[in-house]
Scaffold this motif. Structure first.
Motif, PDB file in Angstrom:
ATOM      1  N   THR A  84      -9.523   8.512  -7.320  1.00 25.44           N
ATOM      2  CA  THR A  84      -8.853   9.050  -8.508  1.00 25.44           C
ATOM      3  C   THR A  84      -7.925   8.012  -9.121  1.00 25.44           C
ATOM      4  N   LEU A  85      -7.122   7.376  -8.256  1.00 26.34           N
ATOM      5  CA  LEU A  85      -6.192   6.354  -8.755  1.00 26.34           C
ATOM      6  C   LEU A  85      -6.953   5.173  -9.344  1.00 26.34           C
ATOM      7  N   ASP A  86      -8.025   4.803  -8.698  1.00 28.64           N
ATOM      8  CA  ASP A  86      -8.845   3.695  -9.174  1.00 28.64           C
ATOM      9  C   ASP A  86      -9.361   3.997 -10.586  1.00 28.64           C
ATOM     10  N   ALA A  87      -9.852   5.212 -10.776  1.00 24.84           N
ATOM     11  CA  ALA A  87     -10.437   5.595 -12.058  1.00 24.84           C
ATOM     12  C   ALA A  87      -9.380   5.632 -13.164  1.00 24.84           C
ATOM     13  N   LEU A  88      -8.117   5.917 -12.792  1.00 21.71           N
ATOM     14  CA  LEU A  88      -7.059   5.960 -13.799  1.00 21.71           C
ATOM     15  C   LEU A  88      -6.771   4.578 -14.369  1.00 21.71           C
ATOM     16  N   GLY A  89      -7.027   3.549 -13.576  1.00 21.88           N
ATOM     17  CA  GLY A  89      -6.822   2.187 -14.052  1.00 21.88           C
ATOM     18  C   GLY A  89      -5.401   1.899 -14.503  1.00 21.88           C
ATOM     19  N   LEU A  90      -4.413   2.388 -13.754  1.00 20.36           N
ATOM     20  CA  LEU A  90      -3.018   2.128 -14.118  1.00 20.36           C
ATOM     21  C   LEU A  90      -2.741   0.630 -14.053  1.00 20.36           C
ATOM     22  N   PRO A  91      -1.946   0.136 -14.981  1.00 19.26           N
ATOM     23  CA  PRO A  91      -1.580  -1.277 -14.921  1.00 19.26           C
ATOM     24  C   PRO A  91      -0.811  -1.587 -13.633  1.00 19.26           C
ATOM     25  N   LEU A 142       0.872  -1.162   0.000  1.00 15.12           N
ATOM     26  CA  LEU A 142       0.000   0.000   0.000  1.00 15.12           C
ATOM     27  C   LEU A 142       0.916   1.221   0.000  1.00 15.12           C
ATOM     28  N   ILE A 143       0.493   2.261  -0.644  1.00  9.65           N
ATOM     29  CA  ILE A 143       1.253   3.507  -0.601  1.00  9.65           C
ATOM     30  C   ILE A 143       0.777   4.311   0.601  1.00  9.65           C
ATOM     31  N   GLU A 144       1.732   4.709   1.436  1.00  9.20           N
ATOM     32  CA  GLU A 144       1.367   5.544   2.583  1.00  9.20           C
ATOM     33  C   GLU A 144       1.250   6.991   2.131  1.00  9.20           C
ATOM     34  N   VAL A 145       0.110   7.593   2.441  1.00  9.06           N
ATOM     35  CA  VAL A 145      -0.149   8.983   2.078  1.00  9.06           C
ATOM     36  C   VAL A 145       0.009   9.848   3.326  1.00  9.06           C
ATOM     37  N   ASN A 146       0.785  10.896   3.209  1.00  7.08           N
ATOM     38  CA  ASN A 146       0.919  11.876   4.291  1.00  7.08           C
ATOM     39  C   ASN A 146      -0.223  12.879   4.131  1.00  7.08           C
ATOM     40  N   SER A 147      -1.405  12.441   4.553  1.00  5.60           N
ATOM     41  CA  SER A 147      -2.615  13.206   4.234  1.00  5.60           C
ATOM     42  C   SER A 147      -2.670  14.539   4.981  1.00  5.60           C
ATOM     43  N   GLY A 148      -1.972  14.626   6.100  1.00  3.12           N
ATOM     44  CA  GLY A 148      -1.946  15.875   6.858  1.00  3.12           C
ATOM     45  C   GLY A 148      -0.794  16.780   6.475  1.00  3.12           C
ATOM     46  N   ARG A 149      -0.003  16.347   5.484  1.00  2.00           N
ATOM     47  CA  ARG A 149       1.167  17.104   5.021  1.00  2.00           C
ATOM     48  C   ARG A 149       2.031  17.510   6.215  1.00  2.00           C
ATOM     49  N   GLU A 150       2.255  16.565   7.115  1.00  3.50           N
ATOM     50  CA  GLU A 150       3.038  16.842   8.316  1.00  3.50           C
ATOM     51  C   GLU A 150       4.511  16.588   8.017  1.00  3.50           C
ATOM     52  N   PRO A 151       5.359  17.615   8.196  1.00  6.17           N
ATOM     53  CA  PRO A 151       6.772  17.476   7.821  1.00  6.17           C
ATOM     54  C   PRO A 151       7.481  16.344   8.562  1.00  6.17           C
ATOM     55  N   GLN A 152       7.090  16.072   9.792  1.00  9.53           N
ATOM     56  CA  GLN A 152       7.810  15.061  10.571  1.00  9.53           C
ATOM     57  C   GLN A 152       7.325  13.644  10.271  1.00  9.53           C
ATOM     58  N   LYS A 153       6.299  13.527   9.453  1.00 12.56           N
ATOM     59  CA  LYS A 153       5.740  12.194   9.182  1.00 12.56           C
ATOM     60  C   LYS A 153       6.158  11.714   7.804  1.00 12.56           C
ATOM     61  N   SER A 154       6.252  10.390   7.677  1.00 14.70           N
ATOM     62  CA  SER A 154       6.570   9.846   6.364  1.00 14.70           C
ATOM     63  C   SER A 154       5.289   9.685   5.562  1.00 14.70           C
ATOM     64  N   GLY A 155       5.447   9.284   4.327  1.00 13.68           N
ATOM     65  CA  GLY A 155       4.297   9.162   3.443  1.00 13.68           C
ATOM     66  C   GLY A 155       4.439  10.095   2.259  1.00 13.68           C
ATOM     67  N   VAL A 156       3.743   9.754   1.198  1.00 16.44           N
ATOM     68  CA  VAL A 156       3.804  10.522  -0.034  1.00 16.44           C
ATOM     69  C   VAL A 156       2.781  11.660   0.059  1.00 16.44           C
ATOM     70  N   LEU A 157       3.187  12.855  -0.358  1.00 17.74           N
ATOM     71  CA  LEU A 157       2.255  13.984  -0.316  1.00 17.74           C
ATOM     72  C   LEU A 157       1.149  13.787  -1.346  1.00 17.74           C
ATOM     73  N   PRO A 158      -0.051  14.251  -1.027  1.00 16.72           N
ATOM     74  CA  PRO A 158      -1.190  14.046  -1.932  1.00 16.72           C
ATOM     75  C   PRO A 158      -0.887  14.437  -3.377  1.00 16.72           C
ATOM     76  N   GLU A 159      -0.219  15.577  -3.566  1.00 17.55           N
ATOM     77  CA  GLU A 159       0.009  16.053  -4.937  1.00 17.55           C
ATOM     78  C   GLU A 159       1.052  15.218  -5.679  1.00 17.55           C
ATOM     79  N   ASP A 160       1.819  14.428  -4.970  1.00 16.73           N
ATOM     80  CA  ASP A 160       2.841  13.594  -5.619  1.00 16.73           C
ATOM     81  C   ASP A 160       2.357  12.170  -5.876  1.00 16.73           C
ATOM     82  N   LEU A 161       1.157  11.857  -5.403  1.00 18.32           N
ATOM     83  CA  LEU A 161       0.734  10.453  -5.359  1.00 18.32           C
ATOM     84  C   LEU A 161       0.592   9.813  -6.741  1.00 18.32           C
ATOM     85  N   LEU A 162      -0.001  10.513  -7.690  1.00 15.83           N
ATOM     86  CA  LEU A 162      -0.234   9.885  -8.997  1.00 15.83           C
ATOM     87  C   LEU A 162       1.083   9.512  -9.673  1.00 15.83           C
ATOM     88  N   ASP A 163       2.014  10.458  -9.700  1.00 14.43           N
ATOM     89  CA  ASP A 163       3.313  10.163 -10.309  1.00 14.43           C
ATOM     90  C   ASP A 163       4.025   9.047  -9.561  1.00 14.43           C
TER      91      ASP A 163
END
Ligand SMILES: *Cc1c(COP(=O)(O)O)cnc(C)c1O
Length: 220
Positions: A174-181, A111-132
């Protein structure tokens, strides 16, 4: 004590909507306690540290599935793959590359961990970087993205976590709808003891529950 763990698990399982999976977040818990939870119906155990997971796995083995829910360091990947069935906390491309390098031909669900709170001290991918990020991960032949995980910021008021769960669910859609392989939005892991009900309302289908199963952790 063990009686209490069993009762807690049975109550949570009774109350959870069909289709929502209970994961026992087992950090600091003894293998015997984890076994009680498994005997009461828990099928997935979440661990935050590789070494602790190895100790519990040595006792419990394949009586449950093991998920990594803590930050995974690259130098622990080899050992982590000896225990875990899924890595819920994929948060960087170097980590993805290391998992690919160490997988020995096995396909590794992540699973991709999302840093949904954009907290600098936490790990996870930022929402705006998730698709790439998801597109890049899909290029590794042996990684299989099966969804998203988020912690969200910690508040006194559980309700304050709701917007972060909602955001993560939107990204999931959003990711689901993209249907990436090789990217399949099957699991959305969010919510802990004090927030899991509202996480489920916002679309979670894996909830990670510790203290409500095992009792409060002793303060360090
Ligand atoms: C500890 C932990 C949980 C569970 O927290 P509780 O409040 O004990 O239910 C869930 N997810 C992660 C990543 C954790 O570290």
């Amino acid at each position: 004590m063990s009686e209490q763990i069993r009762r807690n698990v049975e109550r949570i399982l009774r109350e959870l909507q069909p289709g929502v999976i209970l994961e026992a977040a087992a950090k600091t818990r003894a293998p015997e306690e984890i076994l009680q939870a498994i005997e009461a119906g828990v099928k997935i155990v979440g661990q935050n540290y590789v070494q602790e997971a190895e100790r519990a796995f040595a006792v419990i083995g394949h009586r449950a599935k093991w998920h990594m829910i803590g930050h995974l360091q690259r130098n622990k990947v080899k050992r982590a793959l000896g225990v875990f069935d899924m890595i819920e906390t994929l948060d960087s491309l170097p980590l993805a590359a290391e998992i690919e390098r160490r997988c020995q031909g096995r396909t590794i669900p992540v699973l991709i961990e999302v840093n949904s709170g954009r907290e600098p001290q936490k790990s996870g991918v930022l929402p705006e970087d998730l698709l790439d990020f998801a597109k890049e991960v899909a290029r590794f032949p042996h990684l299989r993205v099966l969804g998203l995980m988020t912690m969200g910021p910690r508040f006194g008021d559980p309700e304050a976590a709701r917007p972060y769960f909602r955001l993560t669910k939107e990204l999931f859609g959003t990711l689901d709808a993209l249907g990436l392989p090789k990217v399949e939005m099957r699991y959305l892991s969010m919510g802990m003891s004090n927030t899991y009900q509202l996480a489920v309302e916002e679309g979670a289908n894996i909830v990670r529950i510790g203290s409500m199963i095992f009792g409060e952790r002793p303060k360090a």
